[in-house]
Design a protein around this motif. Structure first.
Motif, PDB file in Angstrom:
ATOM      1  N   ASP A   1      38.496  35.993  27.226  1.00  0.00           N
ATOM      2  CA  ASP A   1      39.424  37.013  27.722  1.00  0.00           C
ATOM      3  C   ASP A   1      39.070  37.445  29.146  1.00  0.00           C
ATOM      4  O   ASP A   1      39.960  37.727  29.955  1.00  0.00           O
ATOM      5  CB  ASP A   1      39.386  38.226  26.785  1.00  0.00           C
ATOM      6  CG  ASP A   1      40.295  39.348  27.249  1.00  0.00           C
ATOM      7  OD1 ASP A   1      41.525  39.202  27.139  1.00  0.00           O
ATOM      8  OD2 ASP A   1      39.765  40.366  27.728  1.00  0.00           O
ATOM      9  N   ALA A   2      37.766  37.488  29.470  1.00  0.00           N
ATOM     10  CA  ALA A   2      37.328  37.949  30.787  1.00  0.00           C
ATOM     11  C   ALA A   2      37.726  36.986  31.897  1.00  0.00           C
ATOM     12  O   ALA A   2      37.732  37.354  33.074  1.00  0.00           O
ATOM     13  CB  ALA A   2      35.807  38.137  30.787  1.00  0.00           C
ATOM     14  N   ARG A   3      38.096  35.745  31.548  1.00  0.00           N
ATOM     15  CA  ARG A   3      38.470  34.770  32.578  1.00  0.00           C
ATOM     16  C   ARG A   3      39.810  35.083  33.216  1.00  0.00           C
ATOM     17  O   ARG A   3      40.040  34.796  34.383  1.00  0.00           O
ATOM     18  CB  ARG A   3      38.534  33.361  31.970  1.00  0.00           C
ATOM     19  CG  ARG A   3      37.226  32.835  31.453  1.00  0.00           C
ATOM     20  CD  ARG A   3      37.335  31.363  31.119  1.00  0.00           C
ATOM     21  NE  ARG A   3      38.399  31.076  30.161  1.00  0.00           N
ATOM     22  CZ  ARG A   3      38.890  29.858  29.944  1.00  0.00           C
ATOM     23  NH1 ARG A   3      38.433  28.842  30.649  1.00  0.00           N
ATOM     24  NH2 ARG A   3      39.836  29.657  29.039  1.00  0.00           N
ATOM     25  N   GLU A   4      40.742  35.675  32.434  1.00  0.00           N
ATOM     26  CA  GLU A   4      42.108  35.810  32.946  1.00  0.00           C
ATOM     27  C   GLU A   4      42.778  37.103  32.517  1.00  0.00           C
ATOM     28  O   GLU A   4      43.080  37.970  33.343  1.00  0.00           O
ATOM     29  CB  GLU A   4      42.936  34.613  32.475  1.00  0.00           C
ATOM     30  CG  GLU A   4      44.355  34.593  33.034  1.00  0.00           C
ATOM     31  CD  GLU A   4      45.165  33.432  32.476  1.00  0.00           C
ATOM     32  OE1 GLU A   4      46.166  33.072  33.108  1.00  0.00           O
ATOM     33  OE2 GLU A   4      44.802  32.909  31.404  1.00  0.00           O
ATOM     34  N   LYS A   5      43.003  37.284  31.216  1.00  0.00           N
ATOM     35  CA  LYS A   5      43.850  38.385  30.749  1.00  0.00           C
ATOM     36  C   LYS A   5      43.172  39.748  30.806  1.00  0.00           C
ATOM     37  O   LYS A   5      43.811  40.762  31.053  1.00  0.00           O
ATOM     38  CB  LYS A   5      44.319  38.092  29.316  1.00  0.00           C
ATOM     39  CG  LYS A   5      45.223  36.873  29.228  1.00  0.00           C
ATOM     40  CD  LYS A   5      45.747  36.670  27.811  1.00  0.00           C
ATOM     41  CE  LYS A   5      46.696  35.478  27.770  1.00  0.00           C
ATOM     42  NZ  LYS A   5      47.238  35.245  26.410  1.00  0.00           N
ATOM     43  N   LYS A   6      41.859  39.776  30.501  1.00  0.00           N
ATOM     44  CA  LYS A   6      41.085  41.026  30.513  1.00  0.00           C
ATOM     45  C   LYS A   6      41.746  42.113  29.657  1.00  0.00           C
ATOM     46  O   LYS A   6      41.922  43.249  30.076  1.00  0.00           O
ATOM     47  CB  LYS A   6      40.885  41.503  31.951  1.00  0.00           C
ATOM     48  CG  LYS A   6      40.062  40.531  32.796  1.00  0.00           C
ATOM     49  CD  LYS A   6      39.873  41.049  34.211  1.00  0.00           C
ATOM     50  CE  LYS A   6      38.891  40.178  34.984  1.00  0.00           C
ATOM     51  NZ  LYS A   6      39.285  38.772  35.093  1.00  0.00           N
ATOM     52  N   ARG A   7      42.097  41.742  28.443  1.00  0.00           N
ATOM     53  CA  ARG A   7      42.723  42.682  27.509  1.00  0.00           C
ATOM     54  C   ARG A   7      41.687  43.600  26.853  1.00  0.00           C
ATOM     55  O   ARG A   7      41.971  44.743  26.527  1.00  0.00           O
ATOM     56  CB  ARG A   7      43.465  41.924  26.411  1.00  0.00           C
ATOM     57  CG  ARG A   7      44.610  41.069  26.880  1.00  0.00           C
ATOM     58  CD  ARG A   7      45.125  40.204  25.732  1.00  0.00           C
ATOM     59  NE  ARG A   7      45.603  41.014  24.617  1.00  0.00           N
ATOM     60  CZ  ARG A   7      45.508  40.654  23.341  1.00  0.00           C
ATOM     61  NH1 ARG A   7      44.919  39.511  23.022  1.00  0.00           N
ATOM     62  NH2 ARG A   7      45.981  41.425  22.398  1.00  0.00           N
TER      63      ARG A   7
END
Length: 295
Positions: free
Chosen positions: A140-146
């Motif tokens: 998640d930390a690579r792109e969306k950061k939800r």
């Protein structure tokens, strides 16, 4: 952990020594685990991601700072404490049951089987949920950061996918844990038993070296299971079969060994740290616990 010349390990010693060793090992080697996981995940469309795990470390450190290399570390450390407490307890329990009642000896095959049973138990009770959380956070930390935190990640997974969401990748994780624990715990104890028969004195350096060798054997033999597990536990969770298909589609057979270099670097150190710490804690606890539990 005890060799052939030693008696059964008390359960409390297995739990405490394994749990402490797992927590220490998990924290000290986490950047290796982070980079290996990043290298195994599918590339983000339009974003060139390095496949060399060492390049992953450099890129993340440059762009996101040191804290980013410990994304998901809390979940893994907590899981490592539970995993290795269960793993050492299961291994020692099964190993004690397999011992020759007269000589206390344990064959190499029974050492490996004890490790396999310990890996299955650890996967079902502690490893799969914590690995799922760790992998989802890193992905998640690579792109969306939800996900704002580990707890927010857990709540989101349960909300969107139910409790079963925490067990995505269970098949791949169990295959990995059963094989990895069999090779790691089994080979470590086989080496230790071999040394004891030949009068090799056990020391911190010897324990570390034995653990490092066990780590190399484990990595080379079980890497495909680890890659499948990582793919099936990404933020966009998938099934084990779908994970296998995407690996073959993206990289072919060689894709199953993505992250080997970084995982090898980690398991060499983690094996040494894990068994050295466990042996040291057991050495402190045994003089206290054994007299209390002795018949």
């Amino acid at each position: 952990m005890g060799g052939n010349k030693q008696g059964p390990t008390p359960p409390i010693v297995s739990i405490v020594s394994g749990g402490i060793a797992g927590g220490v090992e998990g924290f000290l080697t986490y950047p290796f685990e982070f980079a290996k996981t990043r290298a195994q995940l599918r590339n983000v469309p339009g974003v060139k991601s390095p496949r060399n795990p060492f390049s992953v470390v450099g890129q993340v450190y440059k762009n996101e700072g040191m804290r980013a290399l410990y994304k998901g570390c809390g979940a893994l450390v907590i899981g490592s404490v539970g995993k290795d407490a269960v793993r050492f307890l299961s291994f020692d329990t099964v190993k004690n049951a397999f011992r020759d009642p007269e000589t206390g000896a344990l064959t190499p095959a029974r050492n490996m089987l004890a490790g396999m049973v310990a890996g299955i138990v650890a996967s079902a009770t502690a490893v799969t949920p914590t690995e799922r959380i760790k992998t989802a956070l890193i992905d998640d930390a690579r792109e969306k950061k939800r996900y704002r935190s580990s707890m927010h990640c857990i709540r989101t997974i349960i909300k969107e996918d139910g409790w079963v969401g925490l067990y995505r990748g269970f098949a791949g994780t169990t295959l990995k844990q059963a094989s990895a624990t069999s090779f790691r715990m089994g080979s470590y104890n086989i080496i230790k038993d071999f040394e004891e028969v030949r009068g090799v004195k056990q020391s911190t350096a010897v324990n570390f070296g034995n653990g490092a060798i066990a780590g190399v054997v484990t990595t080379l033999c079980t890497q495909p299971f680890d890659t499948i597990k990582t793919r099936s536990q990404s933020a966009e969770a998938t099934t084990t079969m779908e994970a296998i298909k995407t690996i073959l589609k993206d990289d072919g057979i060689r894709g199953f060994w993505r992250g080997t270099v970084m995982r090898l670097g980690r398991t060499v150190f983690s094996g040494g740290i894990l068994f050295t710490t466990a042996e040291a804690v057991a050495k402190i606890l045994n003089p206290i616990v054994v007299p209390l539990v002795a018949p």
